[in-house]
Design an enzyme around this catalytic site. Structure first.
Site, PDB file in Angstrom:
ATOM      1  N   SER A  45       0.942 -10.380  -0.307  1.00 22.52           N
ATOM      2  CA  SER A  45       0.390 -11.701  -0.104  1.00 22.52           C
ATOM      3  C   SER A  45       0.626 -12.917  -1.603  1.00 22.52           C
ATOM      4  CB  SER A  45      -0.971 -11.855  -0.208  1.00 22.52           C
ATOM      5  OG  SER A  45      -2.103 -10.905   0.722  1.00 22.52           O
ATOM      6  N   THR A  78       1.150  -1.823  -0.292  1.00 22.66           N
ATOM      7  CA  THR A  78       0.426   0.064  -0.095  1.00 22.66           C
ATOM      8  C   THR A  78       0.430   1.110  -0.310  1.00 22.66           C
ATOM      9  OG1 THR A  78      -1.511  -1.088   1.027  1.00 22.66           O
ATOM     10  CG2 THR A  78      -1.765   1.509   2.067  1.00 22.66           C
ATOM     11  N   CYS A  87      -2.616 -18.305  21.051  1.00 24.43           N
ATOM     12  CA  CYS A  87      -2.950 -16.991  22.237  1.00 24.43           C
ATOM     13  C   CYS A  87      -2.335 -15.727  21.327  1.00 24.43           C
ATOM     14  CB  CYS A  87      -2.640 -17.175  23.956  1.00 24.43           C
ATOM     15  SG  CYS A  87      -3.673 -18.387  24.433  1.00 24.43           S
TER      16      CYS A  87
HETATM   17  N1  ASP Z   1      -2.535  -5.579   0.779  1.00 24.47           N
HETATM   18  C1  ASP Z   1      -1.078  -5.018   0.863  1.00 24.47           C
HETATM   19  C2  ASP Z   1      -0.036  -5.594   1.279  1.00 24.47           C
HETATM   20  O1  ASP Z   1       0.145  -5.761   2.526  1.00 24.47           O
HETATM   21  C3  ASP Z   1      -1.371  -4.549   2.246  1.00 24.47           C
HETATM   22  C4  ASP Z   1      -0.388  -3.257   3.439  1.00 24.47           C
HETATM   23  O2  ASP Z   1       0.579  -2.929   1.775  1.00 24.47           O
HETATM   24  O3  ASP Z   1      -0.846  -2.635   4.221  1.00 24.47           O
HETATM   25  O4  ASP Z   1       0.610  -5.520   0.290  1.00 24.47           O
END
Ligand code: ASP
Length: 343
Positions: free
Chosen positions: A61, A15, A279
């Site tokens: 991801s 992001t 946890c």
């Molecule tokens: N989906 C994004 C990623 O992990 C979210 C982020 O950058 O925080 O690449």
């Protein structure tokens, strides 16, 4: 004259490096060569800042051990030429990547600071600007001619944490990461307050980079009502070498005979089982209750207060070295990079 501090900024995606498309409103990566247009304040640093951008950029991801090797190799290649490294990475899997790097970079004596953001840099209210600028300051911080934080860290929303102690716990707060079982390395407000006694000391040995990772690892999260078929399926994946058992509380699991037999069979086949608690905080204490005593008896290794992310990375790192089962267990029982609290 003092030499200029040099920081290498590696942008992998996520992001932080996005702007909103004026026409469609969707988020898309911006050209990182134009980073100065997004953060003009960067030119006010008295450091030499150099940039390396992944091509293609990835949403985190999509990361995997191949990317981790690429990142570790970049740090290795530029290790002598820079005083510190800032890695811009999506927050979703940042704890996995940063934990892996902490193991892959042995004898690290320079800061490697991961950061990212919840809102893109191209958005007015972004948290990315502050995260990015402070991460650079932290990577450049020196005292008595030595870096203050010579370890792999995550900096997010005012807090510097040891990377292999973190988990992403909030999908929308700016405060997205926690380090539940290890105190902060620094807290950043008006002042940058380093907690020096929590930070690893440099060892002045030569950097050694491990690039052989083995992914034959699984995670079995227990839940009431889990079926024998599911347990069997996860434990009997062909060539599986280790499975993390995500257990209840202080490392407890059901004592049904079918379940214990499945575990025992896996252990007998040479699969290493590691006990990590579901946890968010606290440690596994095998043997405290009957429901974990049997796990200990059959040779399940305790993950103590490690995060699942760090145990996963540690297993991939250690399995990549073809150690004997005994050595592997010894290393799993020791803290290699401050990832767990054992003597
Ligand atoms: N989906 C994004 C990623 O992990 C979210 C982020 O950058 O925080 O690449």
């Amino acid at each position: 004259m003092e030499e200029e501090i040099r920081i290498l900024i590696i942008y992998t995606g996520g992001t932080i490096g996005m702007i909103q498309d004026a026409k469609t409103g969707t988020l898309k990566p911006f050209n990182f060569e134009k980073i100065n247009e997004q953060i003009p304040e960067l030119s006010r640093f008295n450091y030499q800042l150099d940039f390396h951008s992944f091509d293609p950029l990835i949403d985190s991801s999509n990361t995997n051990p191949e990317y981790w090797v690429r990142l570790a190799s970049l740090v290795e290649k530029h290790y002598e030429s820079y005083d510190g490294f800032v890695i811009l990475h999506g927050s979703d899997t940042m704890s996995y990547t940063a934990s892996a790097l902490s193991f892959m970079l042995e004898n690290l004596n320079k800061p490697v600071i991961f950061t990212g953001s919840q809102l893109p840099l191209g958005v007015l209210r972004t948290d990315g600007r502050e995260n990015f600028i402070t991460a650079i300051e932290l990577a450049a911080a020196r005292e008595n001619d030595l870096p203050v934080v010579p370890e792999v860290c995550i900096y997010f929303e005012n807090r510097l944490m040891r990377a292999n102690r973190t988990s992403k716990y909030n999908a929308e707060n700016f405060n997205a990461f926690v380090s539940p079982n290890y105190p902060l390395l620094a807290e950043i407000g008006v002042y940058v307050k380093f907690e020096r006694h929590n930070i690893l000391k440099p060892n002045f040995k030569k950097l050694k980079v491990y690039k052989n990772l083995n992914s034959r690892v699984g995670i079995l999260k227990l839940f009431p009502g889990i079926t024998a078929e599911l347990v069997h399926a996860i434990l009997s994946v062909p060539d599986q070498q280790a499975v993390i058992l995500e257990t209840f509380g202080a490392g407890n699991a059901m004592t049904d005979e079918w379940f214990l037999n499945e575990l025992k069979e896996a252990v007998d086949r040479g699969v290493l089982l590691v006990n990590v608690t579901q946890c968010m905080a606290g440690a596994v204490e095998q043997g405290k209750y009957d429901t974990s005593f049997l796990l200990k008896e059959m040779g399940v290794v305790s993950g103590y207060d490690s995060t699942t992310e760090s145990v996963l990375a540690k297993l991939m790192f250690l399995l990549g070295q073809n150690l004997s089962l005994e050595k592997l267990k010894n290393k799993m029982n020791s803290s290699l990079r401050g990832e767990m609290s054992v003597e």
